[in-house]
Design a protein around this motif. Structure first.
Motif, PDB file in Angstrom:
ATOM      1  N   LYS A  20       1.011  -1.428  -2.745  1.00 51.43           N
ATOM      2  CA  LYS A  20      -0.404  -1.490  -3.097  1.00 51.43           C
ATOM      3  C   LYS A  20      -0.649  -2.771  -3.865  1.00 51.43           C
ATOM      4  CE  LYS A  20      -4.257   1.310  -4.692  1.00 51.43           C
ATOM      5  NZ  LYS A  20      -4.694   2.634  -5.192  1.00 51.43           N
ATOM      6  N   ARG A  21      -1.695  -3.481  -3.501  1.00 55.04           N
ATOM      7  CA  ARG A  21      -1.972  -4.794  -4.076  1.00 55.04           C
ATOM      8  C   ARG A  21      -2.866  -4.657  -5.304  1.00 55.04           C
ATOM      9  NH1 ARG A  21      -3.590  -8.175   1.287  1.00 55.04           N
ATOM     10  NH2 ARG A  21      -5.536  -8.306   0.120  1.00 55.04           N
ATOM     11  N   ASP A  23      -5.640  -5.933  -5.784  1.00 62.88           N
ATOM     12  CA  ASP A  23      -7.054  -5.805  -5.409  1.00 62.88           C
ATOM     13  C   ASP A  23      -7.405  -4.410  -4.890  1.00 62.88           C
ATOM     14  OD1 ASP A  23      -5.937  -5.748  -2.882  1.00 62.88           O
ATOM     15  OD2 ASP A  23      -6.820  -7.634  -2.201  1.00 62.88           O
ATOM     16  N   GLY A  24      -6.420  -3.498  -4.898  1.00 62.70           N
ATOM     17  CA  GLY A  24      -6.675  -2.129  -4.478  1.00 62.70           C
ATOM     18  C   GLY A  24      -6.331  -1.856  -3.032  1.00 62.70           C
ATOM     19  N   TYR A  25      -6.212  -2.920  -2.228  1.00 60.99           N
ATOM     20  CA  TYR A  25      -5.812  -2.739  -0.833  1.00 60.99           C
ATOM     21  C   TYR A  25      -4.292  -2.600  -0.745  1.00 60.99           C
ATOM     22  CZ  TYR A  25     -10.537  -4.061   0.600  1.00 60.99           C
ATOM     23  OH  TYR A  25     -11.896  -4.088   0.790  1.00 60.99           O
ATOM     24  N   HIS A  26      -3.807  -2.261   0.442  1.00 58.83           N
ATOM     25  CA  HIS A  26      -2.370  -2.157   0.680  1.00 58.83           C
ATOM     26  C   HIS A  26      -1.907  -3.318   1.554  1.00 58.83           C
ATOM     27  CE1 HIS A  26      -3.160   1.995  -0.593  1.00 58.83           C
ATOM     28  NE2 HIS A  26      -1.862   2.104  -0.821  1.00 58.83           N
ATOM     29  N   ASP A  27      -0.709  -3.824   1.270  1.00 58.75           N
ATOM     30  CA  ASP A  27      -0.063  -4.747   2.193  1.00 58.75           C
ATOM     31  C   ASP A  27       0.512  -3.927   3.338  1.00 58.75           C
ATOM     32  OD1 ASP A  27      -0.351  -7.447   1.466  1.00 58.75           O
ATOM     33  OD2 ASP A  27       1.043  -7.203  -0.203  1.00 58.75           O
ATOM     34  N   LEU A  28       0.054  -4.238   4.529  1.00 57.86           N
ATOM     35  CA  LEU A  28       0.426  -3.465   5.706  1.00 57.86           C
ATOM     36  C   LEU A  28       1.294  -4.290   6.643  1.00 57.86           C
ATOM     37  CD1 LEU A  28      -3.094  -1.949   6.513  1.00 57.86           C
ATOM     38  CD2 LEU A  28      -1.268  -0.907   5.154  1.00 57.86           C
ATOM     39  N   GLU A  29       2.039  -3.596   7.482  1.00 61.51           N
ATOM     40  CA  GLU A  29       2.745  -4.225   8.601  1.00 61.51           C
ATOM     41  C   GLU A  29       2.593  -3.282   9.785  1.00 61.51           C
ATOM     42  OE1 GLU A  29       6.431  -6.839   8.396  1.00 61.51           O
ATOM     43  OE2 GLU A  29       7.265  -4.931   9.087  1.00 61.51           O
ATOM     44  N   MET A  30       1.925  -3.769  10.831  1.00 58.39           N
ATOM     45  CA  MET A  30       1.566  -2.908  11.955  1.00 58.39           C
ATOM     46  C   MET A  30       1.841  -3.629  13.266  1.00 58.39           C
ATOM     47  SD  MET A  30      -2.216  -1.762  10.524  1.00 58.39           S
ATOM     48  CE  MET A  30      -2.736  -3.466  10.204  1.00 58.39           C
ATOM     49  N   VAL A  31       2.178  -2.857  14.278  1.00 57.55           N
ATOM     50  CA  VAL A  31       2.182  -3.365  15.647  1.00 57.55           C
ATOM     51  C   VAL A  31       0.985  -2.732  16.345  1.00 57.55           C
ATOM     52  CG1 VAL A  31       3.385  -3.464  17.855  1.00 57.55           C
ATOM     53  CG2 VAL A  31       4.666  -3.737  15.718  1.00 57.55           C
TER      54      VAL A  31
END
Length: 292
Positions: A20-21, A23-31
């Motif tokens: 969780k960053r 700024d409240g968002y999440h660092d994601l990794e997606m295909v």
């Protein structure tokens, strides 16, 4: 002057949250990849400087709250264009479904207006503008297959999935993405999907390995909120889908199916449990978007 664009739905073959960053968002990794279910965006030049929008669906806003409208407004601000446009959205992608329908509409609007207004912007430039509209918009500008990182705006193109069919089933109740992420606890995730395994499977065009590498860390969160999602996933497995996963934050569940005949049987079996069910081809690459 007039032009049209296709806005394909996206699905997540993998979705992982790394942290969780601040700024409240999440660092994601997606295909992420695309399927052959489209909205159609018709763009028509009009006199004056207004932006007008209407849609075949009453479930989407038909004013400045619509991402396609926002895309037109921001593109004009960035380029200094003062032309008017009427945007017509023929809605086929379910709303609030985890399929990026609104983001894809915005991306298609950017591509179409770039052509209609003869702006000469590259897809990379359109994707940068799209990042100001929503996290999925840059991916939808390209509409290929990619690893998406950050909030989803950092993209790395990868090979498209092998040819197959996808059954999409959306429960009646919509999902708030913000609510799902608000309940996600990264330190409590039991199993993270492997991006590298998925990419290797795609490079080898190994459908069985693609299915074995699918995973979505939001799935348990959404299922705890909406039991219908887990029931639908169980039914899709029972009816013969080779691999089943929730897309995005849900609630749409998709099943990978090698053959059309089986996909159609699954659709028929699911219609007793779910109104919005589709059998579509895996797409994964951006096709010519101009409609006849």
């Amino acid at each position: 002057m007039y032009t049209s664009e296709k806005a394909p739905a996206k699905i997540n073959l993998t979705l992982d949250a790394l942290r969780k960053r601040p700024d409240g968002y999440h660092d994601l990794e997606m295909v992420m990849t695309t399927v052959d279910l489209y909205d159609r965006i018709d763009l028509t030049s009009i006199d004056g400087t207004s932006i007008q929008l209407d849609s075949s669906s009453g479930l989407v806003p038909q004013d400045e709250r619509n991402l396609a409208y926002l895309a037109a407004r921001i593109l004009r601000e960035k380029t200094g264009v003062r032309k008017g446009v009427h945007i017509r959205i023929e809605k086929n992608i379910p709303v609030a479904a985890g399929l990026a329908g609104g983001s894809s509409d915005a991306a298609a609007t950017l591509r179409g207006l770039n052509r209609l207004w003869k702006l000469g912007l590259s897809l990379e430039e359109l994707a940068q503008i799209g990042a100001e509209i929503g996290s999925d918009v840059p991916f939808c500008v390209y509409s290929n297959t990619a690893i998406a990182r950050g909030r989803g705006e950092v993209l790395e193109p990868i090979p498209a999935p092998p040819k197959c069919w996808v059954v999409l089933a959306k429960p009646s109740q919509g999902i708030s993405t913000a609510d799902v992420f608000g309940r996600l606890r990264v330190d409590q995730i039991e199993q993270h999907p492997s991006t590298s395994h998925m990419v290797d499977a795609l490079k080898k065009q190994d459908l069985k390995a693609v299915i074995g590498s699918m995973g979505n860390v939001l799935e348990p969160v959404t299922m705890a909120m909406h039991k219908e999602v887990s029931r639908l996933k169980e039914k899709m497995h029972l009816f013969g889908a080779s691999g089943v996963l929730m897309s995005g934050s849900g609630p749409t569940v998709f099943g990978i199916v090698p053959k059309e005949s089986r996909a159609k049987r699954i659709v028929n079996s699911l219609k007793g449990f779910c109104e919005q069910v589709y059998a579509v081809r895996m797409l994964g690459v951006h096709r010519s978007s101009l409609l006849d």
